[in-house]
Design an enzyme around this catalytic site. Structure first.
Site, short mmCIF file in Angstrom:
data_model
loop_
_atom_site.label_atom_id
_atom_site.label_comp_id
_atom_site.label_asym_id
_atom_site.label_seq_id
_atom_site.Cartn_x
_atom_site.Cartn_y
_atom_site.Cartn_z
CD GLU A 327 -2.77 -1.56 -0.02
OE1 GLU A 327 -2.86 -0.70 -0.67
OE2 GLU A 327 -2.96 -2.78 -0.14
CE1 TYR A 401 -3.48 -5.74 -6.87
CE2 TYR A 401 -5.09 -6.22 -8.48
CZ TYR A 401 -4.84 -5.42 -7.36
OH TYR A 401 -5.76 -4.80 -6.74
ZN LIG Z 1 -2.53 -2.23 -4.87
#
Ligand SMILES: [Zn+2]
Length: 534
Positions: A327, A401
Site C-alpha cells: 500500500e 497485479y
Molecule cells: Zn494495490
C-alpha cells in the site's frame, strides 16, 4: 430537459464475450460535457459521522476554475445519500438527477478564467461495505473494547458512495480540507496534516496540500493512540506518523519498524516520497488496507505476508508485511502517478506489485527478488487483457497485479542495465509528478528508454491475454526459432544460454536459424514467455 448526450456503449472483449454497459456507466466513467468545462481546484468536505445511526451529514464546497462557457455542472453522489440543496453565492440552485449523476443549473454567468464555488448539502445512510476494501463504502465496526471503529474505502465504486464530488479520475483537486466530527472520545484521522481540533464539537480538520484523487480521500474514526518519528529522506526530514488502536500500541511499535525500511528502499528505487508536505501516515482500520494518499490504511493483523500468507510461495513473501509495503508503494504509483481511467489500473497495480520485489531486492538481493516474481506467476490466469474498456469505469483483468509485475520484470531484462532501470523508475515519478496519466504515456516513456520499437511488446502483453510462445527446434546442429501466439509485428530480444554462454537473439514471427553450440538451449526464465521445443 436532459442536458446530456446519452450513450449506451456496447463493448466486446477480445475473447468474444460481449458486455453491455449502461448510461450510468458512461455518466460515471467518461468526461461528460458537464464535467469538461470546469477544473477542480479545492474541496472542503465538512461532515459529521454518527456510528450509532450509521448516518452522515454535511457539506462539500467545490471550488473550480471555468475553462469554457457552460451553465450546467455535473456532480456525483450515490443513493441512498440524498442532496438536500446546492447553493452558489448563497443562492439555491436547481438540479436534475439521473441516478448517481446530478446536473446543476448555475444561476450566474460562468466566465472563462473565473473561480467559482458551489456548496452541496447532503445526508443519509451511506452504503455499508460488506467486504472492504473491495466492495467499498462505510465499515461500521467495533474494537475489542466495544468502541466504534469506522472507516471508508471506495476504489472503483467511487468516492461519490460517501461524499458529493466530481467522481472521475482525470481531474484531481489541487488541495483539500477534510473536517470530520467524530463521536466524543474518539479521533478522526484523514489525509494530510491535522490543522486543528474543535474540542467542543470534537471536529478534526485535516488539510491536504497536494493533488489527491477521489478514492484516496478517507475517514477513519477510532480509539486511536499516536506515535511517530522523523525520517531523514531524500527531500529532507519527513514526518512519519502512526495511528493505531489503543490496545495494539506495542505490536504496532514493533511491526511498523518496517515503515522507515520501506521508505529507504522506495526512495532508492522511485525517488523522493511524493508528499513530504503532507507527511506519511499508517492508520489502523477494520479491513485489510488501502493506498489512501498520505494516510495509508492498515489492517494486516501485525504480521508478515498477506494475512500471514506468502503470495509467491517462495518464502520471500513472509519477509515483509504485505500491506505496509504494497500500500505504501502506491504512494508513487497510484497517488503520485494516477490513472485517468480505471481501464489503465495496471499502472497502479503492476508497478506496485513489482515494488514488492524491489523491496526484497534492496534488502535480500536481486536473485531473491527474481524468485519472488517468478513465484507469483502461478497466480496469473491470462483470462483477459490487463487493460479494460475505456469511459465506463471498468478495470481490466485481475492479472494486472502479478502479470503487470512480470511484464515490468521482462522489460527490465530487455533493458539489461540495472542503473538505467532505476533511473527510468525515478524518471517516471519525476516526469509525471502529481499527475493523472494514460497507459500510453507510461508505455511511451518506457519505450523511449530503450533502443527499438516496443509498441508491439506493450500491445501484446497489455492488450491481449496471450503469452508469447518461443518455439524452437534443433536439427543437424542448427537452431531454428520463432514466436507464436503473438500479434503481427511482435518481436522481442531474448537471452538464452548456449553451451554455457549467454547469447542474445531477437525472435520474430518468422523462422530464423543459427548454428547451435552445445546440445540444447535454455531460455532465461526471467522473461515471461512460454517455451516450446518442437
Ligand atoms: Zn494495490
Amino acid at each position: 430537459m436532459k442536458n446530456i448526450v446519452i450513450y449506451v456503449a456496447f463493448l466486446t472483449y477480445s475473447l468474444g464475450i460481449s458486455q453491455t454497459f449502461t448510461e450510468q456507466d458512461t455518466l460515471r466513467g467518461s468526461i461528460t460535457p458537464e464535467r469538461a468545462w470546469w477544473d477542480l481546484t479545492y474541496y472542503h468536505l465538512d461532515i459529521s459521522v454518527d456510528p450509532d445511526k450509521k448516518f452522515i451529514s454535511g457539506t462539500n464546497t467545490i471550488r473550480y476554475k471555468v475553462l469554457d462557457k457552460n451553465q450546467v455542472l455535473q456532480v456525483d453522489l450515490q443513493p441512498p445519500l440524498v442532496i438536500e440543496k446546492i447553493t452558489q453565492d448563497g443562492k439555491n440552485l436547481s438540479f436534475e438527477s439521473n441516478g448517481n449523476a446530478h446536473f446543476v443549473t448555475l444561476g450566474k454567468t460562468q466566465n472563462v478564467e473565473e473561480f467559482n464555488e458551489i456548496v452541496v448539502h447532503y445526508s443519509g445512510h451511506p452504503k455499508e461495505a460488506v467486504r472492504a476494501p473491495w466492495d467499498g463504502g462505510f465499515s461500521w465496526k467495533k474494537d475489542d473494547n466495544g468502541k466504534d471503529f469506522v472507516a471508508t474505502s471506495c476504489q472503483g465504486l467511487g468516492a461519490s458512495v460517501w461524499w458529493p464530488n466530481k467522481d472521475h479520475m482525470y481531474d484531481e483537486v489541487d488541495s483539500m480540507l477534510i473536517s470530520v466530527q467524530a463521536p466524543k472520545g474518539l479521533m478522526n484521522v484523514s489525509n494530510g496534516r491535522l490543522r486543528k481540533v474543535d474540542e467542543e464539537t470534537n471536529t478534526y480538520h485535516w488539510f491536504v496540500s497536494s493533488p489527491i484523487n477521489n478514492y484516496g480521500v478517507n475517514v477513519n474514526i477510532g480509539d486511536y493512540v499516536h506515535f511517530g518519528e522523523t525520517y531523514d529522506g531524500e527531500k529532507g526530514m519527513l514526518d512519519m506518523d502512526y495511528y493505531v488502536l489503543r490496545d495494539n500500541l506495542e505490536k504496532a511499535k514493533e511491526q511498523f519498524k518496517q515503515a522507515p525500511k520501506m521508505m529507504e528502499a522506495f526512495e532508492h528505487w522511485f525517488g523522493p516520497y511524493p508528499f513530504y508536505e503532507d507527511s506519511f501516515k499508517l492508520v489502523e482500520v477494520p479491513y485489510l488496507g488501502m493506498e489512501h494518499q498520505s494516510s495509508v490504511t492498515y489492517g494486516n493483523q501485525y504480521g508478515n505476508g498477506y494475512l500471514g500468507r506468502d503470495l509467491s510461495g517462495t518464502g520471500w513473501g513472509l519477509k515483509f508485511d504485505y500491506i505496509i509495503i504494497h500500500e505504501a508503494g502506491h504512494e508513487w504509483f497510484a497517488n503520485n502517478i494516477t490513472y485517468k481511467d480505471i481501464a489503465d489500473m495496471w499502472v497502479h497495480e503492476g508497478f506496485t506489485m513489482y515494488s514488492e520485489s524491489l523491496f526484497i531486492e534492496y534488502y535480500y538481493g536481486k536473485e531473491a527478488a527474481a524468485e519472488y516474481l517468478l513465484g507469483i506467476r502461478k497466480n496469473i490466469r491470462n483470462d483477459r487483457p490487463l487493460i479494460g474498456p475505456y469511459n465506463v469505469n471498468k478495470a481490466g483483468s485481475g492479472d494486472m497485479y502479478n502479470k503487470g509485475a512480470n511484464i515490468l520484470h521482462t522489460f527490465r531484462q530487455i533493458m539489461d542495465d540495472d542503473e538505467k532501470w532505476r533511473a527510468t523508475l525515478r524518471g517516471l515519478n519525476e516526469e509525471f509528478y502529481h499527475q493523472t496519466v494514460t497507459t500510453k504515456q507510461i508505455e511511451k516513456y518506457l519505450d523511449d528508454q530503450v533502443e527499438g520499437d516496443f509498441e508491439p511488446f506493450f500491445e501484446q502483453y497489455l492488450r491481449t491475454a496471450n503469452i508469447p510462445v518461443f518455439e524452437y527446434e534443433i536439427q543437424n546442429g542448427k537452431l531454428k526459432y520463432r514466436f507464436t501466439n503473438v500479434i503481427d509485428g511482435f518481436k522481442m530480444p531474448l537471452k538464452v544460454e548456449m553451451a554455457g554462454k549467454t547469447v542474445w537473439i531477437t525472435p520474430t514471427t518468422a523462422w530464423q536459424s543459427k548454428s547451435l553450440k552445445g546440445k540444447d538451449i535454455q531460455v532465461d526464465p526471467n522473461f515471461y514467455v512460454n517455451v516450446k521445443k518442437v
